[in-house]
Design an enzyme around this catalytic site. Structure first.
Site, PDB file in Angstrom:
ATOM      1  N   THR A  76      30.285 -49.972   5.521  1.00  0.00           N
ATOM      2  CA  THR A  76      29.640 -50.877   4.778  1.00  0.00           C
ATOM      3  C   THR A  76      29.499 -52.152   5.713  1.00  0.00           C
ATOM      4  OG1 THR A  76      30.316 -49.832   2.854  1.00  0.00           O
ATOM      5  CG2 THR A  76      29.441 -52.218   2.617  1.00  0.00           C
ATOM      6  N   ASN A 155      25.033 -38.088   3.126  1.00  0.00           N
ATOM      7  CA  ASN A 155      26.276 -37.754   2.519  1.00  0.00           C
ATOM      8  C   ASN A 155      26.109 -36.813   1.195  1.00  0.00           C
ATOM      9  OD1 ASN A 155      24.845 -40.276   1.872  1.00  0.00           O
ATOM     10  ND2 ASN A 155      25.841 -40.282   0.023  1.00  0.00           N
ATOM     11  N   GLN A 183      28.268 -39.750   8.174  1.00  0.00           N
ATOM     12  CA  GLN A 183      28.376 -38.320   8.004  1.00  0.00           C
ATOM     13  C   GLN A 183      28.274 -37.486   8.994  1.00  0.00           C
ATOM     14  OE1 GLN A 183      29.891 -37.630   5.195  1.00  0.00           O
ATOM     15  NE2 GLN A 183      29.766 -39.139   4.020  1.00  0.00           N
ATOM     16  N   GLY A 204      36.198 -44.795   9.568  1.00  0.00           N
ATOM     17  CA  GLY A 204      37.733 -43.926   9.874  1.00  0.00           C
ATOM     18  C   GLY A 204      37.983 -42.739   8.629  1.00  0.00           C
ATOM     19  N   HIS A 205      37.554 -43.129   7.701  1.00  0.00           N
ATOM     20  CA  HIS A 205      38.189 -42.504   6.433  1.00  0.00           C
ATOM     21  C   HIS A 205      37.487 -41.446   6.163  1.00  0.00           C
ATOM     22  CE1 HIS A 205      35.690 -43.723   2.814  1.00  0.00           C
ATOM     23  NE2 HIS A 205      35.477 -44.463   3.391  1.00  0.00           N
ATOM     24  N   THR A 241      41.492 -60.978  12.819  1.00  0.00           N
ATOM     25  CA  THR A 241      42.831 -60.345  13.507  1.00  0.00           C
ATOM     26  C   THR A 241      42.455 -58.794  13.530  1.00  0.00           C
ATOM     27  OG1 THR A 241      43.853 -62.156  12.893  1.00  0.00           O
ATOM     28  CG2 THR A 241      44.876 -60.195  13.699  1.00  0.00           C
ATOM     29  N   CYS A 329      26.849 -42.354 -13.287  1.00  0.00           N
ATOM     30  CA  CYS A 329      26.895 -42.361 -14.613  1.00  0.00           C
ATOM     31  C   CYS A 329      27.354 -43.777 -14.994  1.00  0.00           C
ATOM     32  CB  CYS A 329      27.808 -41.127 -15.330  1.00  0.00           C
ATOM     33  SG  CYS A 329      29.201 -41.299 -14.516  1.00  0.00           S
TER      34      CYS A 329
HETATM   35  N1  PLP Z   1      27.257 -44.555   5.018  1.00  0.00           N
HETATM   36  C1  PLP Z   1      27.495 -43.279   4.550  1.00  0.00           C
HETATM   37  C2  PLP Z   1      26.396 -42.424   4.801  1.00  0.00           C
HETATM   38  C3  PLP Z   1      28.544 -42.891   3.528  1.00  0.00           C
HETATM   39  O1  PLP Z   1      28.674 -41.866   3.252  1.00  0.00           O
HETATM   40  C4  PLP Z   1      29.509 -43.871   3.095  1.00  0.00           C
HETATM   41  C5  PLP Z   1      30.591 -43.691   2.174  1.00  0.00           C
HETATM   42  O2  PLP Z   1      30.522 -42.721   1.553  1.00  0.00           O
HETATM   43  C6  PLP Z   1      29.109 -45.289   3.467  1.00  0.00           C
HETATM   44  C7  PLP Z   1      28.034 -45.574   4.443  1.00  0.00           C
HETATM   45  C8  PLP Z   1      30.113 -46.443   3.509  1.00  0.00           C
HETATM   46  O3  PLP Z   1      31.324 -46.332   4.053  1.00  0.00           O
HETATM   47  P1  PLP Z   1      32.702 -47.216   3.702  1.00  0.00           P
HETATM   48  O4  PLP Z   1      33.229 -46.737   2.615  1.00  0.00           O
HETATM   49  O5  PLP Z   1      33.559 -47.018   5.006  1.00  0.00           O
HETATM   50  O6  PLP Z   1      32.114 -48.570   3.676  1.00  0.00           O
END
Ligand code: PLP
Length: 413
Positions: A76, A155, A183, A204-205, A241, A329
């Site tokens: 984000t 996504n 994605q 990363g996640h 940092t 929702c």
């Molecule tokens: N962009 C896409 C296509 C995503 O699927 C996501 C998270 O689901 C994001 C951006 C946001 O990622 P983050 O949670 O690392 O900010």
């Protein structure tokens, strides 16, 4: 009847941190905890580890220089960095081109620029499979455009977009190009140095590293204005940092992901197809959304007609199966997702979309268990639906096409 188990099929939301990643990170919490920017011996190993991770990530995405990799807190932040940098670098240009299927990390920022700062936001159309029309795109490009931003993979549907070609077309007109690559990581081949993509975001996640670490790729030739100003970290391009353990974790995750690309393409695709075929064979009136010919191997978004996604999710959860629904929702409106709306998926189906997303940790037993449970769940939910024929032969002819539209309260939960 199989035993209840936990089946995690929500990997597009987040992934399990790979134990090897955790192992690589641990020393940087305790032994090597120094600030990577400090001027003493305890900074030496953290600084070295950050440089090594940056190199691994640069290799992973095919960047030309390691310095093109900038660490952020999440995708984000990287997305906002790209958008605000582009408009600050091009103050005379007042238009941004995007797609209607972007993540809210892009769309909400563009809404703000449109509503509060008078930018023209052009959203290209997608067809019923979520595909873009490159002719429409070519016609939209013009000298007033500060930025084109288009996701690499979606996504919800997994659709892969032709960002390399789009970046090339944008560059022909001197327009900056950004892609949200969240994605796409580990799912498509990337060699950024051979593309005209100026900026790329990822997180990363989504690839078995922890939450709270992201990357902003910035091509050396691209002009830039920082989003976060302050300390001189990341060569003055992103203050704050350095999050050394997480950076190390992301480096390791990219290294591992690189080793598994082939597996994702073949074995995960096989499991995804097994899931889809199993469900489609047993459940009437459902279909897979998105582009059948061009989507990431781990994602399956299935629309079940005449049932609510929320209801399906709750039932799946009872059986230990974790997935996602496309409907938002939060406001009580149960609106179908913006992606399904943009694709024109009929609302009778869009309300019942479920996204199953696999990872390299998904097993055949997970898939077979899901294929066993989903038909039972859908049949049970449909048996309560006033719009489902009681003989189970399909949607009711008396189905009211306006049912629930804009009137979420009518959807009894
Ligand atoms: N962009 C896409 C296509 C995503 O699927 C996501 C998270 O689901 C994001 C951006 C946001 O990622 P983050 O949670 O690392 O900010």
């Amino acid at each position: 009847m199989s035993e209840k188990r936990t089946v995690y099929l929500d990997n597009n939301a987040t992934t399990m941190v790979d134990p090897e990643v955790v192992k690589a990170m641990l020393p940087y919490f305790t032994e090597y905890y120094g600030n990577a920017s400090s001027m003493h011996d305890l900074a030496i190993e953290p600084a070295r580890a950050v440089a090594e991770a940056r190199h691994k990530i640069a290799e992973y995405v095919g960047a030309e220089y390691d310095s093109e990799i900038i660490f952020t807190s999440c995708a984000t932040e990287s997305d906002s960095t790209a958008i605000y940098s582009a408009i600050e670098c091009n103050p005379e240009k007042r238009e941004i081109i995007t797609t209607p299927v972007e993540h809210p990390a892009i769309l909400r920022v563009l809404d703000h620029l449109e509503e509060d700062r008078g930018y023209k936001i052009t959203k290209l159309h997608v067809d019923s499979k979520g595909r873009l029309d490159l002719d429409e795109y070519k016609k939209a490009l013009n000298s007033n455009v500060a930025l084109v931003t288009c996701m690499w993979a979606n996504n919800e549907t997994g659709n892969i977009y032709p960002v390399t070609e789009m970046a090339h077309l944008a560059h022909e007109q001197g327009i900056m190009f950004h892609s949200d690559g969240v994605q796409a990581m580990g799912k498509v081949d990337m060699d950024l140095k051979s593309t005209d993509i100026d900026m790329l975001s990822f997180s990363g996640h989504k690839l078995h590293a922890p939450k709270g670490i992201g990357v902003f790729y910035l091509k050396r030739s691209c002009r830039f204005r920082p989003f976060l100003r302050g300390g001189h970290q990341e060569s003055g391009r992103r203050a704050g940092t350095e999050n050394v353990p997480y950076i190390v974790g992301l480096g390791k995750a990219c290294e591992l992901s690189g080793q598994h690309v082939g597996y994702m393409r073949s074995e995960i695709k096989r499991l995804r197809d097994r899931l889809e075929q199993g469900i489609l064979a047993k459940v009437p009136d459902c279909f897979v959304t998105g582009d059948p010919d061009n989507r990431s191997a781990n994602t399956s978004n299935i629309a079940f007609q005449f049932v609510e996604g929320e209801g399906i999710l709750l039932k799946l959860n009872e059986y230990g199966i974790c997935a996602s629904s496309g409907s938002a929702c939060t406001s009580g409106s149960l609106d179908p997702s913006h992606v399904m709306k943009a694709m024109g998926i009929p609302f009778t189906a869009a309300h019942g979309t479920i996204r199953f997303s696999l990872s390299r940790f998904t097993t055949e037993a997970d898939i077979d268990y899901t294929v066993e449970k989903v038909p039972e769940i859908i049949a049970e939910l449909r048996s309560f639906s006033p719009y489902w024929r009681k003989d189970g032969s399909g949607g009711s002819e008396s189905f009211d096409p306006n049912y629930g539209q804009g009137k979420g309260a009518e959807f009894k939960k």
